[in-house]
Design a protein around this motif. Structure first.
Motif, PDB file in Angstrom:
ATOM      1  N   TYR A  78      -0.695 -17.346  -0.664  1.00 15.61           N
ATOM      2  CA  TYR A  78      -1.516 -17.436   0.548  1.00 15.61           C
ATOM      3  C   TYR A  78      -2.788 -18.231   0.271  1.00 15.61           C
ATOM      4  O   TYR A  78      -3.208 -19.071   1.082  1.00 15.61           O
ATOM      5  CB  TYR A  78      -1.840 -16.019   1.025  1.00 15.61           C
ATOM      6  N   GLN A  79      -3.420 -17.994  -0.859  1.00 12.71           N
ATOM      7  CA  GLN A  79      -4.634 -18.734  -1.212  1.00 12.71           C
ATOM      8  C   GLN A  79      -4.348 -20.215  -1.423  1.00 12.71           C
ATOM      9  O   GLN A  79      -5.138 -21.080  -1.022  1.00 12.71           O
ATOM     10  CB  GLN A  79      -5.269 -18.131  -2.473  1.00 12.71           C
ATOM     11  N   LYS A 134      -3.907 -21.719   2.030  1.00 13.56           N
ATOM     12  CA  LYS A 134      -5.174 -21.765   2.767  1.00 13.56           C
ATOM     13  C   LYS A 134      -6.111 -22.834   2.219  1.00 13.56           C
ATOM     14  O   LYS A 134      -6.780 -23.532   2.983  1.00 13.56           O
ATOM     15  CB  LYS A 134      -5.835 -20.387   2.718  1.00 13.56           C
ATOM     16  N   LEU A 135      -6.138 -22.978   0.881  1.00 16.10           N
ATOM     17  CA  LEU A 135      -7.084 -23.896   0.251  1.00 16.10           C
ATOM     18  C   LEU A 135      -6.479 -25.264  -0.057  1.00 16.10           C
ATOM     19  O   LEU A 135      -7.218 -26.227  -0.268  1.00 16.10           O
ATOM     20  CB  LEU A 135      -7.629 -23.267  -1.031  1.00 16.10           C
ATOM     21  N   ASP A 157       6.191 -20.889   5.385  1.00 10.82           N
ATOM     22  CA  ASP A 157       5.459 -20.552   6.608  1.00 10.82           C
ATOM     23  C   ASP A 157       5.701 -19.098   6.994  1.00 10.82           C
ATOM     24  O   ASP A 157       4.765 -18.372   7.367  1.00 10.82           O
ATOM     25  CB  ASP A 157       5.882 -21.468   7.761  1.00 10.82           C
ATOM     26  N   LEU A 179       3.886 -16.819   4.513  1.00  6.92           N
ATOM     27  CA  LEU A 179       2.433 -16.895   4.609  1.00  6.92           C
ATOM     28  C   LEU A 179       1.912 -16.276   5.900  1.00  6.92           C
ATOM     29  O   LEU A 179       0.785 -15.774   5.935  1.00  6.92           O
ATOM     30  CB  LEU A 179       1.990 -18.355   4.474  1.00  6.92           C
ATOM     31  N   ASN A 180       2.728 -16.296   6.950  1.00 13.19           N
ATOM     32  CA  ASN A 180       2.340 -15.585   8.171  1.00 13.19           C
ATOM     33  C   ASN A 180       2.251 -14.089   7.913  1.00 13.19           C
ATOM     34  O   ASN A 180       1.341 -13.407   8.393  1.00 13.19           O
ATOM     35  CB  ASN A 180       3.340 -15.863   9.294  1.00 13.19           C
ATOM     36  N   ARG A 218      -0.903 -13.550   5.909  1.00 12.64           N
ATOM     37  CA  ARG A 218      -2.119 -13.618   6.719  1.00 12.64           C
ATOM     38  C   ARG A 218      -2.292 -12.336   7.528  1.00 12.64           C
ATOM     39  O   ARG A 218      -3.405 -11.804   7.642  1.00 12.64           O
ATOM     40  CB  ARG A 218      -2.061 -14.824   7.659  1.00 12.64           C
ATOM     41  N   ASP A 229      -3.436  -9.671   5.155  1.00 11.82           N
ATOM     42  CA  ASP A 229      -4.824  -9.893   4.739  1.00 11.82           C
ATOM     43  C   ASP A 229      -5.796  -9.483   5.846  1.00 11.82           C
ATOM     44  O   ASP A 229      -6.836  -8.874   5.583  1.00 11.82           O
ATOM     45  CB  ASP A 229      -5.020 -11.367   4.370  1.00 11.82           C
ATOM     46  N   ASP A 230      -5.459  -9.811   7.093  1.00 13.55           N
ATOM     47  CA  ASP A 230      -6.301  -9.389   8.219  1.00 13.55           C
ATOM     48  C   ASP A 230      -6.414  -7.870   8.275  1.00 13.55           C
ATOM     49  O   ASP A 230      -7.499  -7.315   8.488  1.00 13.55           O
ATOM     50  CB  ASP A 230      -5.710  -9.894   9.539  1.00 13.55           C
ATOM     51  N   GLY A 239     -12.906 -16.674   9.477  1.00 13.86           N
ATOM     52  CA  GLY A 239     -11.492 -17.038   9.457  1.00 13.86           C
ATOM     53  C   GLY A 239     -11.037 -17.595  10.793  1.00 13.86           C
ATOM     54  O   GLY A 239     -11.836 -18.115  11.582  1.00 13.86           O
ATOM     55  N   ASP A 240      -9.725 -17.503  11.062  1.00 17.48           N
ATOM     56  CA  ASP A 240      -9.145 -18.044  12.278  1.00 17.48           C
ATOM     57  C   ASP A 240      -8.887 -16.949  13.308  1.00 17.48           C
ATOM     58  O   ASP A 240      -8.572 -15.804  12.948  1.00 17.48           O
ATOM     59  CB  ASP A 240      -7.804 -18.728  11.984  1.00 17.48           C
TER      60      ASP A 240
END
Length: 308
Positions: free
Chosen positions: A11-12, A15-16, A63, A66-67, A70, A73-74, A92-93
């Motif tokens: 995930y990192q 994201k990065l 994808d 990673l969804n 995310r 993580d939220d 964040g988003d």
């Protein structure tokens, strides 16, 4: 599969954008990051990333993974804030998905939200695909139809959009106005691609208008509106949109069968998260989420699509 460390690492990287940036963020060597990704790909039996010179880009499998990451993580950040009794600054988003019909309607709430929470990037997605809220494709979806009532979704009544048939005065002057559906074969119509299955008004139009009289179609709502505004033919417009355009003439008045009811939909796992609740509050402050029978009307400083 007990692979949260590996999933968080992937995930990192996503994201990065690079292994080096992810390694620095996590405080580990870049070789550790690569080893964790390799291990995760071996476990899944599929590639998570496409490697290229500029960095790492997720594959389709990546994808999906990673969804999930995310979303998790939220939830973890939400738990962390509660456990520490913190009202931490939002970051964040915030991902919102909606139909293009409601883009202008939502903008005041988005503006209000970002003024209060400048650290949040709003990603506004418009398209035919339904976001999978359970996989974290979006935090908030503006939806109509039965998909909003999935078992793990929470649906709050948003707005009802009332529509009628309109034509530009130039079209009326040239072709006249149909007196009833029996005259539709003598007229030109504007419609949308693929909408017959989504909204009752387009099913109705398909039933009464011969295919050869559908002279312009577009999957984009604003393009369809522009065709009507240009006098190409007769088409459906939201009543709130037509009222601010004196050059338009009503061909057939609104009908309850043509109303479209929209809901604000969230997944139960993220409904209570700080970002989602903050945006819902902004919608309430803009006057929405109050009544299931609320109709969308012209707003004093927000006339609608392309109004001028």
């Amino acid at each position: 599969m007990d692979r949260w460390t590996e999933i968080r690492t992937a995930y990192q990287v996503a994201k990065l954008g690079t292994v080096s940036a992810a390694a620095e963020e996590m405080g580990v060597h870049r070789a550790t990051v690569i080893r964790r990704i390799d291990s995760l790909e071996e476990e899944l039996g599929a590639k998570i990333f496409h490697r290229h010179k500029k960095g790492y880009a997720p594959t389709e499998v990546g994808d999906d993974l990673l969804n999930v990451a995310r979303l998790t993580d939220d939830q973890f950040q939400q738990l962390l804030g509660r456990s520490k009794g913190l009202a931490a600054e939002l970051s964040g988003d915030l991902i919102i998905t909606s139909t293009d019909m409601l883009t202008n309607t939502l903008m005041p709430a988005i503006q209000r939200f970002q003024a209060l929470h400048p650290g949040v990037v709003v990603r506004y997605l418009v398209g035919p695909n339904v976001a999978r809220l359970e996989y974290g494709d979006a935090h908030i979806a503006i939806r109509t139809g039965p998909s909003q009532f999935a078992p793990d979704n929470i649906a709050l009544p948003f707005v009802t959009v009332s529509s009628a048939l309109y034509a530009h005065s130039d079209y009326i002057q040239k072709f006249g106005k149909p007196e009833s559906v029996r005259d539709f074969g003598d007229h030109r119509f504007i419609s949308r691609d693929r909408d017959e299955e989504q909204f009752g008004l387009f099913k109705w139009l398909k039933k009464y208008v011969p295919d050869e009289n559908m002279i312009f179609r577009s999957a984009d709502m604003n393009t369809k509106f522009s065709a009507i505004f240009s006098g190409l033919g007769i088409g459906f417009l939201p009543v709130f949109e037509a009222r601010v355009r004196p050059e338009l003439e009503e061909v057939m008045p609104s009908n309850r069968l043509w109303d479209v009811n929209f809901s604000v939909v969230t997944h139960v796992d993220l409904h209570r998260s700080a970002k989602v609740q903050a945006f819902l509050q902004c919608l309430r402050e803009e006057g929405y989420l109050k009544s299931q029978k609320q109709f969308l009307e012209p707003r004093p400083n927000h006339a609608g699509f392309g109004a001028g």
